[in-house]
Design an enzyme around this catalytic site. Structure first.
Site, PDB file in Angstrom:
ATOM      1  N   ASP A  25       0.789  -1.244   0.000  1.00  0.00           N
ATOM      2  CA  ASP A  25       0.000   0.000   0.000  1.00  0.00           C
ATOM      3  C   ASP A  25       0.820   1.293   0.000  1.00  0.00           C
ATOM      4  O   ASP A  25       0.431   2.275   0.666  1.00  0.00           O
ATOM      5  CB  ASP A  25      -0.970   0.009   1.195  1.00  0.00           C
ATOM      6  CG  ASP A  25      -1.966  -1.139   1.147  1.00  0.00           C
ATOM      7  OD1 ASP A  25      -1.926  -1.929   0.189  1.00  0.00           O
ATOM      8  OD2 ASP A  25      -2.767  -1.259   2.090  1.00  0.00           O
ATOM      9  N   LYS A 130      -6.626  -4.925  -3.206  1.00  0.00           N
ATOM     10  CA  LYS A 130      -7.291  -5.581  -2.075  1.00  0.00           C
ATOM     11  C   LYS A 130      -8.358  -4.662  -1.492  1.00  0.00           C
ATOM     12  O   LYS A 130      -8.117  -3.465  -1.327  1.00  0.00           O
ATOM     13  CB  LYS A 130      -6.251  -5.968  -1.013  1.00  0.00           C
ATOM     14  CG  LYS A 130      -5.476  -4.804  -0.429  1.00  0.00           C
ATOM     15  CD  LYS A 130      -4.349  -5.332   0.456  1.00  0.00           C
ATOM     16  CE  LYS A 130      -3.592  -4.257   1.168  1.00  0.00           C
ATOM     17  NZ  LYS A 130      -4.310  -3.537   2.205  1.00  0.00           N
ATOM     18  N   LYS A 133      -7.823  -4.658   4.731  1.00  0.00           N
ATOM     19  CA  LYS A 133      -6.518  -4.311   5.286  1.00  0.00           C
ATOM     20  C   LYS A 133      -5.517  -5.428   4.997  1.00  0.00           C
ATOM     21  O   LYS A 133      -4.362  -5.172   4.699  1.00  0.00           O
ATOM     22  CB  LYS A 133      -6.622  -4.046   6.795  1.00  0.00           C
ATOM     23  CG  LYS A 133      -7.640  -2.968   7.179  1.00  0.00           C
ATOM     24  CD  LYS A 133      -7.382  -1.640   6.496  1.00  0.00           C
ATOM     25  CE  LYS A 133      -8.397  -0.572   6.924  1.00  0.00           C
ATOM     26  NZ  LYS A 133      -8.328   0.626   6.053  1.00  0.00           N
ATOM     27  N   VAL A 158       2.994   0.349   4.289  1.00  0.00           N
ATOM     28  CA  VAL A 158       2.276   1.097   5.326  1.00  0.00           C
ATOM     29  C   VAL A 158       0.838   0.581   5.478  1.00  0.00           C
ATOM     30  O   VAL A 158       0.278   0.040   4.531  1.00  0.00           O
ATOM     31  CB  VAL A 158       2.251   2.593   4.971  1.00  0.00           C
ATOM     32  CG1 VAL A 158       3.666   3.146   4.962  1.00  0.00           C
ATOM     33  CG2 VAL A 158       1.566   2.883   3.642  1.00  0.00           C
ATOM     34  N   THR A 159       0.239   0.803   6.663  1.00  0.00           N
ATOM     35  CA  THR A 159       0.902   1.243   7.878  1.00  0.00           C
ATOM     36  C   THR A 159       1.240   0.011   8.723  1.00  0.00           C
ATOM     37  O   THR A 159       0.572  -1.025   8.621  1.00  0.00           O
ATOM     38  CB  THR A 159       0.018   2.195   8.724  1.00  0.00           C
ATOM     39  OG1 THR A 159      -1.169   1.500   9.161  1.00  0.00           O
ATOM     40  CG2 THR A 159      -0.384   3.417   7.947  1.00  0.00           C
ATOM     41  N   CYS A 163      -2.316  -2.359   7.839  1.00  0.00           N
ATOM     42  CA  CYS A 163      -2.255  -3.299   6.713  1.00  0.00           C
ATOM     43  C   CYS A 163      -1.043  -4.225   6.760  1.00  0.00           C
ATOM     44  O   CYS A 163      -1.117  -5.372   6.308  1.00  0.00           O
ATOM     45  CB  CYS A 163      -2.327  -2.542   5.396  1.00  0.00           C
ATOM     46  SG  CYS A 163      -3.971  -1.828   5.163  1.00  0.00           S
ATOM     47  N   GLN A 203       7.858 -13.303  21.965  1.00  0.00           N
ATOM     48  CA  GLN A 203       7.454 -14.698  22.181  1.00  0.00           C
ATOM     49  C   GLN A 203       8.118 -15.628  21.162  1.00  0.00           C
ATOM     50  O   GLN A 203       7.469 -16.519  20.595  1.00  0.00           O
ATOM     51  CB  GLN A 203       5.932 -14.837  22.094  1.00  0.00           C
ATOM     52  CG  GLN A 203       5.178 -13.892  23.024  1.00  0.00           C
ATOM     53  CD  GLN A 203       3.684 -14.104  22.952  1.00  0.00           C
ATOM     54  OE1 GLN A 203       3.194 -15.150  23.416  1.00  0.00           O
ATOM     55  NE2 GLN A 203       2.968 -13.161  22.392  1.00  0.00           N
TER      56      GLN A 203
HETATM   57  N1  TIU Z   1      -2.780   0.384   4.238  1.00  0.00           N
HETATM   58  C1  TIU Z   1      -3.283   0.640   5.457  1.00  0.00           C
HETATM   59  O1  TIU Z   1      -2.597   0.466   6.456  1.00  0.00           O
HETATM   60  N2  TIU Z   1      -4.565   1.155   5.533  1.00  0.00           N
HETATM   61  C2  TIU Z   1      -4.996   1.989   6.540  1.00  0.00           C
HETATM   62  O2  TIU Z   1      -6.139   2.421   6.547  1.00  0.00           O
HETATM   63  N3  TIU Z   1      -4.085   2.324   7.494  1.00  0.00           N
HETATM   64  C3  TIU Z   1      -4.232   3.234   8.505  1.00  0.00           C
HETATM   65  O3  TIU Z   1      -3.349   3.312   9.356  1.00  0.00           O
HETATM   66  N4  TIU Z   1      -5.293   4.011   8.546  1.00  0.00           N
END
Ligand code: TIU
Length: 235
Positions: A25, A130, A133, A158-159, A163, A203
């Protein structure tokens, strides 16, 4: 040849032809002003430090002939693949499907939805669109990985806590081993970044390993997939 990544909580070994780089992403909607990330109230500049490390690892992976896969979060223009709960979430003034400065937010084909030019996919690199997430949910990612004989994923994007975590957890449950690169993943929240990385490797590496881009570039620099580079980037 076996690659050996010095990682936490312990070294991870994998074969180049069974390893893929998965970049999650890295879209304008998350890393540039005026996109979905900003509409959620975030400072998107915090994510931009991931671009250069991702670019270096992408370059090294291509040179080593690894499979490279990119993902994008987003929806069909008619939003029929977007759960109403997701559309309602946050009560945003401008939300998913609405017109923003970079086009309709998180809608496929819009300027903001696309991957940033610094990390643009090559023609030969699959791009997974996709709706959720996680990159496995309602996509053909698992099929593509199985067809390529991939067992290990090197992960950036990210993030970190959304995701990346969801995808790495999904991958782990499907039997893949994931190496998350700490400086190639980013969060809008510094404390989430730190804790999200801790959670992966705690862990005994409960759902993955953590290293950084430097280590990935070092190891990939000595590797070459016997399958060979599927498309050699221009020097
Ligand atoms: N790609 C992804 O992480 N989608 C999100 O919406 N992330 C947020 O942190 N909002």
């Amino acid at each position: 040849m076996t690659m050996r990544f010095e990682a936490e909580p312990y070294p991870l070994e994998s074969e180049p032809d069974c390893t893929a780089l998965l970049i999650i992403d890295m879209q304008r909607d998350f890393v540039e002003p005026g996109g979905f990330g900003e509409m959620l109230g975030n400072d998107v500049s915090l994510l931009r430090s991931t671009i250069e490390p991702c670019r270096r690892v992408l370059d090294a992976a291509r040179r080593a002939g690894l499979t490279v896969i990119h993902t994008r979060e987003g929806h069909r223009p008619d939003l029929t693949d977007a759960p109403p709960s997701k559309l309602r979430r946050g009560g945003l003034e401008v939300g998913i499907g609405d017109k923003g400065p970079m086009g309709r937010v998180l809608v496929r084909g819009e300027y903001g939805h696309d991957i940033i030019p610094e990390l643009a996919p090559l023609q030969s690199e699959p791009v997974i669109d996709k709706p959720g997430k996680g990159a496995f949910y309602e996509t053909d990612l698992d099929l593509i990985l199985k067809n390529r004989g991939i067992r290990t994923l090197i992960v950036g994007g990210v993030t970190t806590e959304v995701c990346v975590h969801t995808t790495v957890r999904e991958a782990n449950d499907r039997g893949y081993e994931c190496l998350v690169l700490s400086d190639c993943v980013g969060s809008y929240f510094p404390e989430f970044q730190r804790v999200a990385l801790e959670m992966i490797k705690a862990q005994g590496g409960i759902f993955g390993w953590v290293a950084d881009s430097r280590e990935a570039v070092r190891v990939l620099g000595q590797a070459r997939s016997p399958v060979g580079a599927r498309e050699t980037p221009a020097a």
